[in-house]
Enzyme design. Sequence first.
Site, PDB file in Angstrom:
ATOM      1  N   PRO A  52       0.787  -1.228   0.000  1.00 55.29           N
ATOM      2  CA  PRO A  52       0.000   0.000   0.000  1.00 55.29           C
ATOM      3  C   PRO A  52       0.827   1.290   0.000  1.00 55.29           C
ATOM      4  O   PRO A  52       1.859   1.369   0.661  1.00 55.29           O
ATOM      5  CB  PRO A  52      -0.827  -0.102   1.290  1.00 55.29           C
ATOM      6  CG  PRO A  52      -0.169  -1.149   2.109  1.00 55.29           C
ATOM      7  CD  PRO A  52       0.477  -2.090   1.147  1.00 55.29           C
ATOM      8  N   ASN A  53       0.326   2.219  -0.765  1.00 55.32           N
ATOM      9  CA  ASN A  53       0.860   3.587  -0.866  1.00 55.32           C
ATOM     10  C   ASN A  53       2.178   3.700  -1.618  1.00 55.32           C
ATOM     11  O   ASN A  53       2.674   4.802  -1.830  1.00 55.32           O
ATOM     12  CB  ASN A  53       0.986   4.237   0.533  1.00 55.32           C
ATOM     13  CG  ASN A  53      -0.346   4.326   1.230  1.00 55.32           C
ATOM     14  OD1 ASN A  53      -1.300   4.843   0.647  1.00 55.32           O
ATOM     15  ND2 ASN A  53      -0.450   3.800   2.432  1.00 55.32           N
ATOM     16  N   ARG A 109       4.194  11.036  -2.107  1.00 53.48           N
ATOM     17  CA  ARG A 109       4.054  10.867  -0.655  1.00 53.48           C
ATOM     18  C   ARG A 109       5.360  11.223   0.056  1.00 53.48           C
ATOM     19  O   ARG A 109       6.445  10.783  -0.344  1.00 53.48           O
ATOM     20  CB  ARG A 109       3.628   9.440  -0.300  1.00 53.48           C
ATOM     21  CG  ARG A 109       4.724   8.412  -0.445  1.00 53.48           C
ATOM     22  CD  ARG A 109       4.299   6.999  -0.140  1.00 53.48           C
ATOM     23  NE  ARG A 109       4.040   6.751   1.258  1.00 53.48           N
ATOM     24  CZ  ARG A 109       4.215   5.560   1.846  1.00 53.48           C
ATOM     25  NH1 ARG A 109       4.672   4.518   1.148  1.00 53.48           N
ATOM     26  NH2 ARG A 109       3.952   5.395   3.107  1.00 53.48           N
ATOM     27  N   TYR A 141      10.654   9.396   1.406  1.00 50.09           N
ATOM     28  CA  TYR A 141      10.684   8.364   0.365  1.00 50.09           C
ATOM     29  C   TYR A 141      11.300   8.827  -0.960  1.00 50.09           C
ATOM     30  O   TYR A 141      11.426   8.031  -1.885  1.00 50.09           O
ATOM     31  CB  TYR A 141       9.259   7.825   0.125  1.00 50.09           C
ATOM     32  CG  TYR A 141       8.664   7.190   1.363  1.00 50.09           C
ATOM     33  CD1 TYR A 141       9.190   6.009   1.879  1.00 50.09           C
ATOM     34  CD2 TYR A 141       7.589   7.787   2.040  1.00 50.09           C
ATOM     35  CE1 TYR A 141       8.668   5.430   3.029  1.00 50.09           C
ATOM     36  CE2 TYR A 141       7.054   7.214   3.184  1.00 50.09           C
ATOM     37  CZ  TYR A 141       7.599   6.037   3.676  1.00 50.09           C
ATOM     38  OH  TYR A 141       7.087   5.457   4.813  1.00 50.09           O
ATOM     39  N   ASN A 174       8.239  -5.292  -0.748  1.00 48.36           N
ATOM     40  CA  ASN A 174       8.093  -4.170   0.179  1.00 48.36           C
ATOM     41  C   ASN A 174       6.606  -4.113   0.529  1.00 48.36           C
ATOM     42  O   ASN A 174       5.817  -3.563  -0.233  1.00 48.36           O
ATOM     43  CB  ASN A 174       8.551  -2.862  -0.470  1.00 48.36           C
ATOM     44  CG  ASN A 174       8.436  -1.690   0.501  1.00 48.36           C
ATOM     45  OD1 ASN A 174       7.841  -1.818   1.576  1.00 48.36           O
ATOM     46  ND2 ASN A 174       8.988  -0.551   0.112  1.00 48.36           N
ATOM     47  N   ALA A 203       3.043  -0.617   4.843  1.00 49.63           N
ATOM     48  CA  ALA A 203       2.569  -0.667   6.237  1.00 49.63           C
ATOM     49  C   ALA A 203       2.199  -2.076   6.687  1.00 49.63           C
ATOM     50  O   ALA A 203       2.236  -2.374   7.891  1.00 49.63           O
ATOM     51  CB  ALA A 203       1.377   0.267   6.399  1.00 49.63           C
ATOM     52  N   GLU A 209      13.217  -8.772   1.777  1.00 57.29           N
ATOM     53  CA  GLU A 209      12.373  -7.660   2.227  1.00 57.29           C
ATOM     54  C   GLU A 209      13.084  -6.342   1.924  1.00 57.29           C
ATOM     55  O   GLU A 209      14.280  -6.214   2.213  1.00 57.29           O
ATOM     56  CB  GLU A 209      12.169  -7.810   3.741  1.00 57.29           C
ATOM     57  CG  GLU A 209      11.436  -6.677   4.408  1.00 57.29           C
ATOM     58  CD  GLU A 209      11.372  -6.842   5.943  1.00 57.29           C
ATOM     59  OE1 GLU A 209      12.089  -7.716   6.499  1.00 57.29           O
ATOM     60  OE2 GLU A 209      10.626  -6.076   6.570  1.00 57.29           O
ATOM     61  N   HIS A 254      12.812  -1.984   2.198  1.00 59.14           N
ATOM     62  CA  HIS A 254      12.170  -0.730   2.612  1.00 59.14           C
ATOM     63  C   HIS A 254      13.009   0.426   2.108  1.00 59.14           C
ATOM     64  O   HIS A 254      14.241   0.395   2.250  1.00 59.14           O
ATOM     65  CB  HIS A 254      12.036  -0.648   4.136  1.00 59.14           C
ATOM     66  CG  HIS A 254      11.207  -1.760   4.678  1.00 59.14           C
ATOM     67  ND1 HIS A 254       9.845  -1.792   4.506  1.00 59.14           N
ATOM     68  CD2 HIS A 254      11.548  -2.905   5.304  1.00 59.14           C
ATOM     69  CE1 HIS A 254       9.385  -2.917   5.023  1.00 59.14           C
ATOM     70  NE2 HIS A 254      10.399  -3.613   5.509  1.00 59.14           N
ATOM     71  N   ARG A 286      13.128   4.686  12.577  1.00 58.23           N
ATOM     72  CA  ARG A 286      11.902   5.484  12.630  1.00 58.23           C
ATOM     73  C   ARG A 286      11.055   5.108  13.865  1.00 58.23           C
ATOM     74  O   ARG A 286      11.609   4.645  14.852  1.00 58.23           O
ATOM     75  CB  ARG A 286      11.136   5.315  11.311  1.00 58.23           C
ATOM     76  CG  ARG A 286      11.946   5.831  10.112  1.00 58.23           C
ATOM     77  CD  ARG A 286      11.207   5.671   8.807  1.00 58.23           C
ATOM     78  NE  ARG A 286       9.974   6.471   8.779  1.00 58.23           N
ATOM     79  CZ  ARG A 286       9.013   6.304   7.871  1.00 58.23           C
ATOM     80  NH1 ARG A 286       9.147   5.389   6.927  1.00 58.23           N
ATOM     81  NH2 ARG A 286       7.927   7.062   7.893  1.00 58.23           N
TER      82      ARG A 286
HETATM   83  C1  DQA Z   1       8.114   1.446   3.867  1.00 56.76           C
HETATM   84  C2  DQA Z   1       8.143   1.719   5.374  1.00 56.76           C
HETATM   85  C3  DQA Z   1       6.798   1.441   6.003  1.00 56.76           C
HETATM   86  O1  DQA Z   1       6.850   1.693   7.403  1.00 56.76           O
HETATM   87  C4  DQA Z   1       5.742   2.329   5.392  1.00 56.76           C
HETATM   88  O2  DQA Z   1       4.480   2.033   5.937  1.00 56.76           O
HETATM   89  C5  DQA Z   1       5.731   2.262   3.912  1.00 56.76           C
HETATM   90  C6  DQA Z   1       6.999   2.213   3.187  1.00 56.76           C
HETATM   91  C7  DQA Z   1       9.432   1.834   3.174  1.00 56.76           C
HETATM   92  O3  DQA Z   1       9.593   1.457   2.020  1.00 56.76           O
HETATM   93  O4  DQA Z   1      10.263   2.530   3.755  1.00 56.76           O
HETATM   94  O5  DQA Z   1       4.678   2.334   3.290  1.00 56.76           O
HETATM   95  O6  DQA Z   1       7.912   0.056   3.672  1.00 56.76           O
END
Ligand code: DQA
Length: 142
Positions: free
Chosen positions: A9-10, A17, A22, A73, A76, A97, A99, A106
């Site tokens: 998501p997102n 965003r 990011y 990735n 959330a 994984e 990020h 964080r």
């Molecule tokens: C994320 C870190 C997560 O905490 C966050 O909710 C994201 C992006 C990252 O790529 O840094 O959506 O996975």
Amino acid sequence: MKILVINGPNLNMLGIREPDIYGRVTYTDLCDMILEYALNKNIEVELYQSNHEGDLVDKIQEAYGKTDGIVINPGAYTHTSVAILDALKAVAIPAVEVHISDVDAREEFRQISYIRSYCKATISGRGVQGYLDAIDLLNNGD
Ligand code: DQA
């Protein structure tokens, strides 16, 4: 070698965003960058993004028997989803994984990852380069 790159998501909002966290690279830029990188290394890549947990589980299940590695990735859902962990365990495909941000530096809730225990490695805080590093890790079979 076939690798599935999954974004949760997102991550379709990359570039828009919270660019201070990011960066300014858009999701389309990220996809282009991954496709070009993989092409140069003769790796077949499939890209998938969804904002829905069940769709991410479905995609992981669909990869069974068809994919050599997964770069994921989960956004959330990293911090909440037992279902994504169970899907990865079910298909037993090697996974890394990723990020973009340094989740361990964080908020406390971002320092929990349900999938970390399954994944061969976690790459965080390297920006979009992390996806390319994850592809290398899977491709080199480390
Ligand atoms: C994320 C870190 C997560 O905490 C966050 O909710 C994201 C992006 C990252 O790529 O840094 O959506 O996975």
